[in-house]
Write a protein that holds these residues in place. Structure first.
Motif, PDB file in Angstrom:
ATOM      1  N   MET A   1       0.837  -1.179   0.000  1.00  0.00           N
ATOM      2  CA  MET A   1       0.000   0.000   0.000  1.00  0.00           C
ATOM      3  C   MET A   1       0.881   1.241   0.000  1.00  0.00           C
ATOM      4  O   MET A   1       1.965   1.258   0.570  1.00  0.00           O
ATOM      5  CB  MET A   1      -0.873  -0.006   1.248  1.00  0.00           C
ATOM      6  CG  MET A   1      -1.857   1.129   1.272  1.00  0.00           C
ATOM      7  SD  MET A   1      -3.021   0.912   2.618  1.00  0.00           S
ATOM      8  CE  MET A   1      -2.843   2.473   3.391  1.00  0.00           C
ATOM      9  N   SER A   2       0.414   2.288  -0.631  1.00  0.00           N
ATOM     10  CA  SER A   2       1.175   3.538  -0.658  1.00  0.00           C
ATOM     11  C   SER A   2       0.255   4.717  -0.388  1.00  0.00           C
ATOM     12  O   SER A   2      -0.958   4.639  -0.552  1.00  0.00           O
ATOM     13  CB  SER A   2       1.872   3.719  -2.006  1.00  0.00           C
ATOM     14  OG  SER A   2       0.916   3.924  -3.024  1.00  0.00           O
ATOM     15  N   VAL A   3       0.862   5.791   0.038  1.00  0.00           N
ATOM     16  CA  VAL A   3       0.171   7.057   0.267  1.00  0.00           C
ATOM     17  C   VAL A   3       0.793   8.065  -0.685  1.00  0.00           C
ATOM     18  O   VAL A   3       2.012   8.082  -0.870  1.00  0.00           O
ATOM     19  CB  VAL A   3       0.355   7.529   1.729  1.00  0.00           C
ATOM     20  CG1 VAL A   3      -0.279   8.889   1.935  1.00  0.00           C
ATOM     21  CG2 VAL A   3      -0.210   6.516   2.692  1.00  0.00           C
ATOM     22  N   GLN A   4      -0.047   8.883  -1.295  1.00  0.00           N
ATOM     23  CA  GLN A   4       0.465   9.892  -2.204  1.00  0.00           C
ATOM     24  C   GLN A   4      -0.365  11.157  -2.114  1.00  0.00           C
ATOM     25  O   GLN A   4      -1.527  11.128  -1.724  1.00  0.00           O
ATOM     26  CB  GLN A   4       0.504   9.360  -3.629  1.00  0.00           C
ATOM     27  CG  GLN A   4      -0.821   8.816  -4.130  1.00  0.00           C
ATOM     28  CD  GLN A   4      -0.674   8.159  -5.473  1.00  0.00           C
ATOM     29  OE1 GLN A   4      -0.116   8.733  -6.381  1.00  0.00           O
ATOM     30  NE2 GLN A   4      -1.186   6.957  -5.624  1.00  0.00           N
ATOM     31  N   GLY A  31      10.262  12.246   4.803  1.00  0.00           N
ATOM     32  CA  GLY A  31       9.194  11.313   5.142  1.00  0.00           C
ATOM     33  C   GLY A  31       8.558  10.652   3.933  1.00  0.00           C
ATOM     34  O   GLY A  31       7.801   9.703   4.072  1.00  0.00           O
ATOM     35  N   TYR A  32       8.855  11.156   2.739  1.00  0.00           N
ATOM     36  CA  TYR A  32       8.362  10.533   1.512  1.00  0.00           C
ATOM     37  C   TYR A  32       9.497   9.758   0.862  1.00  0.00           C
ATOM     38  O   TYR A  32      10.662  10.107   1.016  1.00  0.00           O
ATOM     39  CB  TYR A  32       7.816  11.583   0.535  1.00  0.00           C
ATOM     40  CG  TYR A  32       6.540  12.209   1.028  1.00  0.00           C
ATOM     41  CD1 TYR A  32       5.322  11.582   0.829  1.00  0.00           C
ATOM     42  CD2 TYR A  32       6.550  13.422   1.718  1.00  0.00           C
ATOM     43  CE1 TYR A  32       4.139  12.144   1.295  1.00  0.00           C
ATOM     44  CE2 TYR A  32       5.376  13.986   2.190  1.00  0.00           C
ATOM     45  CZ  TYR A  32       4.182  13.349   1.976  1.00  0.00           C
ATOM     46  OH  TYR A  32       3.033  13.897   2.446  1.00  0.00           O
ATOM     47  N   ASP A  33       9.163   8.712   0.117  1.00  0.00           N
ATOM     48  CA  ASP A  33      10.174   7.901  -0.534  1.00  0.00           C
ATOM     49  C   ASP A  33      10.694   8.540  -1.817  1.00  0.00           C
ATOM     50  O   ASP A  33      11.869   8.430  -2.135  1.00  0.00           O
ATOM     51  CB  ASP A  33       9.629   6.506  -0.827  1.00  0.00           C
ATOM     52  CG  ASP A  33       9.340   5.754   0.461  1.00  0.00           C
ATOM     53  OD1 ASP A  33      10.226   5.719   1.329  1.00  0.00           O
ATOM     54  OD2 ASP A  33       8.224   5.218   0.599  1.00  0.00           O
ATOM     55  N   VAL A 119       3.610  18.464  -8.297  1.00  0.00           N
ATOM     56  CA  VAL A 119       4.498  17.591  -7.542  1.00  0.00           C
ATOM     57  C   VAL A 119       3.652  16.481  -6.935  1.00  0.00           C
ATOM     58  O   VAL A 119       2.673  16.754  -6.246  1.00  0.00           O
ATOM     59  CB  VAL A 119       5.211  18.359  -6.416  1.00  0.00           C
ATOM     60  CG1 VAL A 119       6.111  17.428  -5.612  1.00  0.00           C
ATOM     61  CG2 VAL A 119       6.007  19.541  -6.985  1.00  0.00           C
ATOM     62  N   ARG A 120       4.036  15.237  -7.200  1.00  0.00           N
ATOM     63  CA  ARG A 120       3.377  14.089  -6.563  1.00  0.00           C
ATOM     64  C   ARG A 120       4.381  13.436  -5.625  1.00  0.00           C
ATOM     65  O   ARG A 120       5.453  13.026  -6.044  1.00  0.00           O
ATOM     66  CB  ARG A 120       2.894  13.086  -7.602  1.00  0.00           C
ATOM     67  CG  ARG A 120       2.237  11.874  -6.977  1.00  0.00           C
ATOM     68  CD  ARG A 120       1.613  10.983  -8.004  1.00  0.00           C
ATOM     69  NE  ARG A 120       0.180  11.217  -7.926  1.00  0.00           N
ATOM     70  CZ  ARG A 120      -0.700  10.756  -8.793  1.00  0.00           C
ATOM     71  NH1 ARG A 120      -0.325  10.067  -9.830  1.00  0.00           N
ATOM     72  NH2 ARG A 120      -1.971  11.001  -8.629  1.00  0.00           N
ATOM     73  N   LEU A 121       4.026  13.386  -4.332  1.00  0.00           N
ATOM     74  CA  LEU A 121       4.877  12.788  -3.316  1.00  0.00           C
ATOM     75  C   LEU A 121       4.349  11.408  -2.989  1.00  0.00           C
ATOM     76  O   LEU A 121       3.152  11.232  -2.792  1.00  0.00           O
ATOM     77  CB  LEU A 121       4.893  13.653  -2.056  1.00  0.00           C
ATOM     78  CG  LEU A 121       5.413  15.088  -2.245  1.00  0.00           C
ATOM     79  CD1 LEU A 121       5.159  15.911  -1.002  1.00  0.00           C
ATOM     80  CD2 LEU A 121       6.889  15.065  -2.605  1.00  0.00           C
TER      81      LEU A 121
END
Length: 125
Positions: A1-4, A31-33, A119-121
């Motif tokens: 699962m991911s958060v964006q 905190g973001y990959d 920008v997508r984190l």
């Protein structure tokens, strides 16, 4: 699962409303990959930079993206070509690993404007 999360930073970049310099936006990517940045019609070259220095003042402030300082060049990967670069001058998508806490998109020397800057984190769990 991911958060964006997707951020439209067009106005902040063009006006310099947060950084104080038109053509410069400073993003907290800690905190973001990784981040994927879409540049749409930049008027000139935008340089990529990273820093871990939040500009904090011991006992007074923890610092932030806005007060960050001591930036260094960083490479992003062009998603169309797979080539690494430290700047961009045309519409494109670049991926940045979150190696530093703050990502700077810097075209303030000219200053550069963009039609759109998205920008997508991503955070992968």
């Amino acid at each position: 699962m991911s958060v964006q999360i997707v951020l439209d930073v067009t106005n902040e970049f063009n006006s310099g409303s947060e950084s104080g310099f038109p053509g410069l936006v400073k993003l907290d990517t800690g905190g973001y990959d990784y981040a994927v940045v879409q540049f749409i019609s930049p008027s000139s070259t935008i340089t990529f930079k990273h820093t871990n220095d939040s500009g904090d003042i011991q006992g007074v402030s923890d610092g932030s993206a806005i007060s960050s300082d001591n930036e260094q060049l960083v490479q992003g990967v062009n998603l169309a070509t797979g080539a690494a670069a430290t700047s961009v001058g045309a519409s494109s998508l670049f991926r940045f690993q979150s190696n530093g806490r703050y990502l700077w998109l810097d075209g303030s020397a000219t200053p550069v404007t963009v039609t759109k800057l998205l920008v997508r984190l991503y955070k992968i769990h």
